[in-house]
Design an enzyme around this catalytic site. Sequence first.
Site, PDB file in Angstrom:
ATOM      1  N   GLY A  33     -17.786  -1.889  -3.477  1.00  0.00           N
ATOM      2  CA  GLY A  33     -16.676  -1.588  -2.580  1.00  0.00           C
ATOM      3  C   GLY A  33     -16.212  -2.910  -1.991  1.00  0.00           C
ATOM      4  O   GLY A  33     -16.695  -3.354  -0.950  1.00  0.00           O
ATOM      5  N   THR A  34     -15.291  -3.570  -2.680  1.00  0.00           N
ATOM      6  CA  THR A  34     -14.940  -4.948  -2.315  1.00  0.00           C
ATOM      7  C   THR A  34     -14.215  -5.041  -0.982  1.00  0.00           C
ATOM      8  O   THR A  34     -14.244  -6.092  -0.339  1.00  0.00           O
ATOM      9  CB  THR A  34     -14.079  -5.596  -3.410  1.00  0.00           C
ATOM     10  OG1 THR A  34     -12.984  -4.718  -3.731  1.00  0.00           O
ATOM     11  CG2 THR A  34     -14.911  -5.852  -4.650  1.00  0.00           C
ATOM     12  N   ASN A  35     -13.551  -3.969  -0.556  1.00  0.00           N
ATOM     13  CA  ASN A  35     -12.855  -4.029   0.731  1.00  0.00           C
ATOM     14  C   ASN A  35     -13.853  -4.307   1.863  1.00  0.00           C
ATOM     15  O   ASN A  35     -13.671  -5.213   2.672  1.00  0.00           O
ATOM     16  CB  ASN A  35     -12.115  -2.715   1.008  1.00  0.00           C
ATOM     17  CG  ASN A  35     -11.066  -2.415  -0.046  1.00  0.00           C
ATOM     18  OD1 ASN A  35     -10.769  -3.246  -0.890  1.00  0.00           O
ATOM     19  ND2 ASN A  35     -10.507  -1.230   0.007  1.00  0.00           N
ATOM     20  N   ASP A  36     -14.921  -3.502   1.909  1.00  0.00           N
ATOM     21  CA  ASP A  36     -15.931  -3.702   2.954  1.00  0.00           C
ATOM     22  C   ASP A  36     -16.792  -4.927   2.688  1.00  0.00           C
ATOM     23  O   ASP A  36     -17.135  -5.671   3.615  1.00  0.00           O
ATOM     24  CB  ASP A  36     -16.824  -2.466   3.077  1.00  0.00           C
ATOM     25  CG  ASP A  36     -16.156  -1.355   3.886  1.00  0.00           C
ATOM     26  OD1 ASP A  36     -15.288  -1.675   4.709  1.00  0.00           O
ATOM     27  OD2 ASP A  36     -16.491  -0.180   3.681  1.00  0.00           O
TER      28      ASP A  36
ATOM     29  N   HIS B 237       0.819  -1.217   0.000  1.00  0.00           N
ATOM     30  CA  HIS B 237       0.000   0.000   0.000  1.00  0.00           C
ATOM     31  C   HIS B 237       0.850   1.264   0.000  1.00  0.00           C
ATOM     32  O   HIS B 237       0.613   2.196  -0.779  1.00  0.00           O
ATOM     33  CB  HIS B 237      -0.926  -0.009   1.232  1.00  0.00           C
ATOM     34  CG  HIS B 237      -1.761   1.231   1.360  1.00  0.00           C
ATOM     35  ND1 HIS B 237      -1.357   2.336   2.082  1.00  0.00           N
ATOM     36  CD2 HIS B 237      -2.972   1.541   0.842  1.00  0.00           C
ATOM     37  CE1 HIS B 237      -2.293   3.267   2.005  1.00  0.00           C
ATOM     38  NE2 HIS B 237      -3.282   2.809   1.271  1.00  0.00           N
TER      39      HIS B 237
ATOM     40  N   ARG C 117     -13.044   9.908  -3.486  1.00  0.00           N
ATOM     41  CA  ARG C 117     -13.291   9.814  -2.042  1.00  0.00           C
ATOM     42  C   ARG C 117     -13.201  11.201  -1.423  1.00  0.00           C
ATOM     43  O   ARG C 117     -12.107  11.742  -1.281  1.00  0.00           O
ATOM     44  CB  ARG C 117     -12.243   8.910  -1.383  1.00  0.00           C
ATOM     45  CG  ARG C 117     -12.138   7.508  -1.915  1.00  0.00           C
ATOM     46  CD  ARG C 117     -11.016   6.787  -1.178  1.00  0.00           C
ATOM     47  NE  ARG C 117     -10.842   5.408  -1.578  1.00  0.00           N
ATOM     48  CZ  ARG C 117      -9.988   4.991  -2.506  1.00  0.00           C
ATOM     49  NH1 ARG C 117      -9.243   5.885  -3.152  1.00  0.00           N
ATOM     50  NH2 ARG C 117      -9.882   3.716  -2.798  1.00  0.00           N
TER      51      ARG C 117
ATOM     52  N   GLU D 204     -21.583  -2.504  -0.652  1.00  0.00           N
ATOM     53  CA  GLU D 204     -20.510  -2.869   0.277  1.00  0.00           C
ATOM     54  C   GLU D 204     -20.988  -3.829   1.357  1.00  0.00           C
ATOM     55  O   GLU D 204     -20.180  -4.297   2.161  1.00  0.00           O
ATOM     56  CB  GLU D 204     -19.963  -1.610   0.961  1.00  0.00           C
ATOM     57  CG  GLU D 204     -19.411  -0.589  -0.006  1.00  0.00           C
ATOM     58  CD  GLU D 204     -19.240   0.775   0.646  1.00  0.00           C
ATOM     59  OE1 GLU D 204     -18.096   1.150   0.924  1.00  0.00           O
ATOM     60  OE2 GLU D 204     -20.265   1.445   0.882  1.00  0.00           O
TER      61      GLU D 204
ATOM     62  N   ARG E 186     -18.223   9.820  -4.124  1.00  0.00           N
ATOM     63  CA  ARG E 186     -18.821   9.105  -3.004  1.00  0.00           C
ATOM     64  C   ARG E 186     -18.995  10.077  -1.845  1.00  0.00           C
ATOM     65  O   ARG E 186     -18.039  10.754  -1.457  1.00  0.00           O
ATOM     66  CB  ARG E 186     -17.933   7.932  -2.573  1.00  0.00           C
ATOM     67  CG  ARG E 186     -18.561   7.083  -1.471  1.00  0.00           C
ATOM     68  CD  ARG E 186     -17.692   5.882  -1.129  1.00  0.00           C
ATOM     69  NE  ARG E 186     -16.469   6.269  -0.448  1.00  0.00           N
ATOM     70  CZ  ARG E 186     -15.469   5.428  -0.181  1.00  0.00           C
ATOM     71  NH1 ARG E 186     -15.538   4.178  -0.573  1.00  0.00           N
ATOM     72  NH2 ARG E 186     -14.395   5.851   0.447  1.00  0.00           N
TER      73      ARG E 186
ATOM     74  N   CYS F  87     -14.915  -0.260  -7.494  1.00  0.00           N
ATOM     75  CA  CYS F  87     -13.908   0.738  -7.139  1.00  0.00           C
ATOM     76  C   CYS F  87     -13.075   0.303  -5.942  1.00  0.00           C
ATOM     77  O   CYS F  87     -12.193   1.026  -5.496  1.00  0.00           O
ATOM     78  CB  CYS F  87     -14.545   2.095  -6.872  1.00  0.00           C
ATOM     79  SG  CYS F  87     -15.784   2.091  -5.559  1.00  0.00           S
TER      80      CYS F  87
END
Length: 754
Positions: free
Chosen positions: A655-658, A397, A490, A633, A537, A705
Site C-alpha cells: 500500500g504505497t500511499n501509506d 483524482h 476495499r 504499508e 482487504r 495496490c
Amino acid sequence: MLIIAWIDEVDNTDLELVGGKGASLGELKQAELPVPDAFVVTAETFRRFIVDSGIDKEIFKILDETNVDNSEELQKASQKIKEIIIETETPEDIKQEVNKAYEKISEKAEGDNEFVAIRSSATAEDLPDASFAGQQETFLNIRGQKNVMEKIKECWASLYTARAIFYREKQNFEHSKVNIAVVVQRMVNAEKAGVIFTSHPTTGEDDVIIEAGWGLGEGVVSGSVSPDHYIINKKGFEIKKRDISTKRTMFDRDPETGETRHVDVPEDMMDEPTLTDEEITELAKMGEGVEKHYKTPQDVEWAIEDNEIYMLQSRPITTITDEEIPENETSGEIIVEGLGASPGIGAGTVKIVKNLDELDKVKEGDILVTSMTTPDMVPAMKKASAIVTDEGGLTCHAAIVSRELSTPAVVGANGASKTLKDGEEVTVDGEKGKIYKGKIKKEKTQKTEKTVVKTENNIVTATDIKVNVSIPEAAERAAQTGADGVGLLRIEHLVLGLNRHPQSYAEKGEQEEFIRELENGIRKVADEFYPKPVWIRTLDAPTDEFRSLEGGDREPEEHNPMLGFRGIRRDLKYTEIFEMQIKAIKKLIEKGYTNLGLMLPLIQHPKEVKQAKEMMKEHNLDLEKIDFGIMVETPAASLIIEDIIKEDIDFISFGTNDLTQYTLAVDRNNERVSGNYDERHPAVLKLIERVIEKCNEADVKTSICGQAGSYPDIVDRLVNMGITSVSANIDSVREIRKTVAKKEKQMLLDSIRK
C-alpha cells in the site's frame, strides 16, 4: 570498434549495437521529434571491457560452477561477479570517449557538469514467450564524469543479477552471448511542463488538448495543481479554447542535489498563462508528429527549458471508448465552466463539501461540489449524479474516479464551490465542462452508458496485471479490462455506504444484516471475475470517516487519524466487527467462491497476523481454501518481513500511499507538507525492494495496490525487482499491461543474444 554512438546516428537497424532503448530514441530523432541529447555506450564496448581485462573468463567460470537452484550460492555468485566488474579498471580510451561525450552533453549547462539519466539498454531481437529475467539498472540525476562512469559500470554489473543468471540457465541460453548497451541522456530541468493529448482522452474527439503548469510536470500529472488548459483544432492548429488557472505551487529541481522539491509559485506568475500562443501551436504540431509516428492517439509528456521543447515520454491513450457518445443537448444559463473530465449529463441539487465531516450531506442524485476529491470521498461520489471540483486537470483524482464510476464530472472549475450555492438545482455537462442553472433536459440527466476500457487480448505477461475495485458497482467495468483478477477490493467503501457504524449492528444483535450486506457486495465482484482471484482487504477506515456514520459519535478525536485507530488495530480491538467480516467471507467460500483472498491492513508486527489467524480458525474459516496475506504499508512490516513470513502468509501487497507517508513523515493531505510526498523516494523504493527480495526467497507472492501501481515508471522498476503482480486503477490497466510487457521483453532481451 565503436565505443560511443549518438542517438541521432542510430535507428532500429542498430539494435544489437545500442539496444532497444537507444534504438527507440534514435527512431524518435529520425522522426525529427525533439528528444533530449543522448549517447549510447555500445554493446561492443561492454564486450571489449570484459574480454580485454580478462574478467570474462573469471565471470563465466563462476557461472559454470554455480548451482542456480541453491539460492544462497546463486546470490553469492551474483554479488561476486558484480564486484569484479565494479572493481576492474576501465580502459583509458573508453573513459576518455565517455568523458568527451558527457562534456558535449554538458555544453548547454551553466557549469561544467550536466545532470543526466543513465539507463541499461537491451541488445537482442524480440523473442516469443517473453518473461522477465534480469534486473538491469536505471540511474537518474547523475552528475560529473566520475559518477557517470561509475553508473555505467553498475549498469553493466546489473546484467548479472541472481534472477538474470537463473533465467538464462533455465532457458539454456549462453551467458557469453549476452551483451548490454547503456544510454546516457541529458535530463530536462523544466521551467514549464505538462501533457498533450492528441485526442480527447475519453470521447476521442479529434482535437489536441494541452495541459500546462510551471516547473516540472509532476504537479500536472498528479493533479495537485490545476493546470492551464488549451484545446487546439488539428486541421489549422487554431486555439479553440484556453482556460488559465491560478497556479499556486510548482515542482522544481534543487540545483545542488538534483532532488525534486515543492515550492510556491511567485505571486506575479500565479495567474499568468503558462504558454505563449507560439508554444501552444508548436506543442500541438509536435503532438501530431508523435501520433503520426506511432499511428495511434498519444498521451505525451513534454517540458520546456530555455525556450526549447522536449518530448519526454509518450504512451497510447487508453481511456477512449469505442462507443459513440451522443452530442449533449443542454442549453441555458451557464453558471460555471471548467474541464469536461468524465462525459455525460447529471442534474440535481448542489451539495458543497468543504471537509470530510460534511460528506453525509450528499444524498442519492445530488451534485457533489468540492475543492478536490480525495479517496475518502468515494462513498459520497458514488451517490452523486455529477461531480464538480475547483481544482485539477484530466489526470486528477476526481477525473479518474468519476470515469471509473461513469459519473459526469467537471474539474478545474475555479471558484465553483463559492459560486454555486447549497441547495440550488443545476445541470452538469461532463463532456463540455459546463454547469447550467436549473434542471435542463431532464430526460437527458441519466448517467451515460458505462464505457469499457478494453484490454489488449494478445498481450501476455508473466507478471499478473490486476485491477483495484473500490465499489461493487464498478466490478463489471473492471472485469471488462481483461485484468487477471482484483488485487484490492476495499470493503470500507461498501461499509461506509451503509451510513451506519458497523459496531452498532453487533450491539443491536443485527450482525446477520451486516454480514449479508458484506456478502452481497463482495459477491458482485467475485461473480464478475470468477475464477480469477479477488483479494479482499479487511476494513480499514480511520476514525474521522466512521464518525460521520449513524452511531459514529463514539469515535475518539484524533489529531491525525491516518496514524491512529484503523486497520488491523480496530479489528483486533473490536473483535465483533472482524468476526462479521470473517463470517461473510466464510459464507462465500461455502457457496463455492474459491477465488477469494483475504489481506490484513496496517500490519506492523507478526503477533497481529498470528492473533488474526487464531480468530479465523475459531470461526472455522479454512485458510487452505483461500489466499491469505497482508498489506505492507508500514516501514516496520518492511523491515521485519522475514518474521511476518514465518506466520505462513501466501502473499503481500504494497500500500504505497501509506508506506510513503509513514516512511517520509509526510501527511499527503496536508498542503503545507504534501509537496514532500514522493513514492519514488529512494527510501520507499529500498523498503519495497527489500520486501520483494525476501518474499521471492520464501516463495511468497508480491503485489502492489497503492496509487503507485498505476504509474508506468514505478511499475517498470517493480518488474525489475521481480514483483509477482501489479494491481492498477481501472483506467490504467491497459497501459500498465503494455508497460509490463515491454519491460519483461526488455529484461529478456538484455539477457539473451541470438
